[in-house]
Structure formats: C-alpha cells, structure tokens
Design an enzyme around this catalytic site. Structure first.
Site, mmCIF file in Angstrom:
data_model
loop_
_atom_site.group_PDB
_atom_site.id
_atom_site.type_symbol
_atom_site.label_atom_id
_atom_site.label_comp_id
_atom_site.label_asym_id
_atom_site.label_seq_id
_atom_site.Cartn_x
_atom_site.Cartn_y
_atom_site.Cartn_z
ATOM 1 C CB VAL A 102 -3.326 3.413 1.788
ATOM 2 C CG1 VAL A 102 -2.982 4.622 2.390
ATOM 3 C CG2 VAL A 102 -4.420 2.521 2.175
ATOM 4 C CB CYS A 103 -0.381 6.516 -0.364
ATOM 5 S SG CYS A 103 0.857 7.791 -0.391
ATOM 6 C CB THR A 104 1.492 6.612 -4.545
ATOM 7 O OG1 THR A 104 2.593 5.742 -4.094
ATOM 8 C CG2 THR A 104 1.867 8.061 -4.462
#
Length: 227
Positions: A102-104
């Site tokens: 998720v995300c970075t």
C-alpha cells in the site's frame, strides 16, 4: 482443522498506520485469515504520527506467509536501505501466494527486487520513482499484475483489502464485510492531483515539502542510481 491464510504486515518505524490498519481491518474479517505484524524484534514501533504498535512476530519466528503486505510511510527510505528487511521479504516472497503493498510500500518491494517488470501502484507523489527500480508505475487506486497487488496512497489500502477478499472468497463475502464496516465513502472530490483544484494542489505540495518530502525523494532517487 481449518487451514489459515497467513497474512504478514511489515512493521517498521515511521510507517503510516492507515496504510496498514485500513487493509488489516478488512482482511481480519476474511474467513480463515490470520494476521501477523512483523519486524526484527517485538519492541514497540512508533508510526509517523506518534501511535505505537507492538509486533506479533519477528523475522526469525514468522511462519511462511500466504500474503505479504508492505505499508508505506515516512520510514520507507530507511527500510529500502535495510538489507535484513529486504532479504526477509525476498525469502518470504518465494513461498507467498500474494506479494502486496500500500502507498510507498511498493517502493520497498521494488528495492527488494520484487517488482521488476511488474505494474505497480503507489502514492501519486512518489509513483514516478518506481521506474528507477524496474517497476512500471500505474496511476490506479488498486493495481494487479499476476500475484502482485498494490494500492495507491493511504486510503487506497481499504479498497485493496476488498480486492483481496473478493479474489479469495467472492463478491458476496466482500460486500458483506463492506456493509459490516459501513464502508460507503462520500468524498469531497479532489483526492488526486488530476481532480484537485490547483490552489489545493499547490498548498498540498508545499505542506509535503515542509515535512521533508523533497529530501526523501532525493534519498530514494539516489538509492535507485546505486542499484
């Protein structure tokens, strides 16, 4: 005895808790799911806004996972430099059914060499850096490429969680969990750079810069050049 589906979330200092807790709340309600929260030790971990989490497993005693999930956060760059954490991800990936983020968190997977040649999502402000690690950046909320599934920024982790549930148990179970969690967002609009009003986008970029965004981007870019 019912076999469990072991999910492991990588914990690390300065992670963004919603990257983890969003999908964790969804996946915890999935039939036969067992959640593991993994780091080098069981010492408490502090996230990027001051909350504290206690790992339930270490790299050494964590079972073979069916699914790895790597959240993002301000500590992303440090983990990308951490050979012990990256090696653990590589070893777990050999036997995992799904390798996710998720995300970075997708940048951490990419630094471990686990996204090379795969389409991947990421937070919009960091997405372009994926190409430096051999991944293919995609501007979608949830990106699926074979057994790699990656969510975009922060709140996309909730949608990502439902994608996993639907893949494993079908739409009815996914919708049942959605209803139980009363997940029916009514956004203001403008949640992406493409839809945000220009003054809001400029304010957001300035606020991110004030929190060290430019320095972190430079650090990750430098890491890509040394691979």
């Amino acid at each position: 005895m019912t076999e469990t589906f072991d999910i492991g979330f990588l914990l690390y200092p300065e992670l963004t808790q919603l990257d983890m807790t969003g999908p964790a709340q969804v996946l915890a309600r999935m039939p036969d799911a067992k959640l593991n929260f993994v780091w080098k030790t069981r010492d408490p971990i502090h996230d990027d806004c001051g909350l504290t989490f206690v790992p339930t497993a270490t790299f050494e005693d964590c079972p073979q996972l069916d699914m790895i999930c790597v959240p993002g956060g301000y500590g992303t760059a440090a983990v990308m430099h951490d050979d012990v954490a990256l090696e653990w991800l590589r070893k777990q990936a050999e036997g995992a059914q799904f390798i996710t983020s998720v995300c970075t968190g997708s940048l951490i997977l990419a630094a471990a060499g686990l996204m090379t040649g795969y389409r991947a999502g990421c937070h919009w402000a960091w997405r372009d850096l994926l190409s430096g690690f051999g991944a293919i950046p995609v501007a979608e909320r949830v990106v699926e490429d074979r057994n790699r599934i990656s969510g975009g920024g922060v709140t996309a982790g909730i949608d990502f969680g439902f994608r996993i549930v639907e893949k494993l148990h079908g739409r009815d179970i996914a919708e049942m969990i959605q209803l139980a969690l009363e997940y029916d967002p009514a956004p203001l609009g403008g949640g992406t750079p493409e839809t945000a009003r220009k003054p809001i986008l400029e304010m957001t970029r300035a606020a991110m810069t004030a929190r060290g965004f430019d320095l972190r981007r430079t650090e990750i870019s430098s890491l890509a050049s040394t691979r």
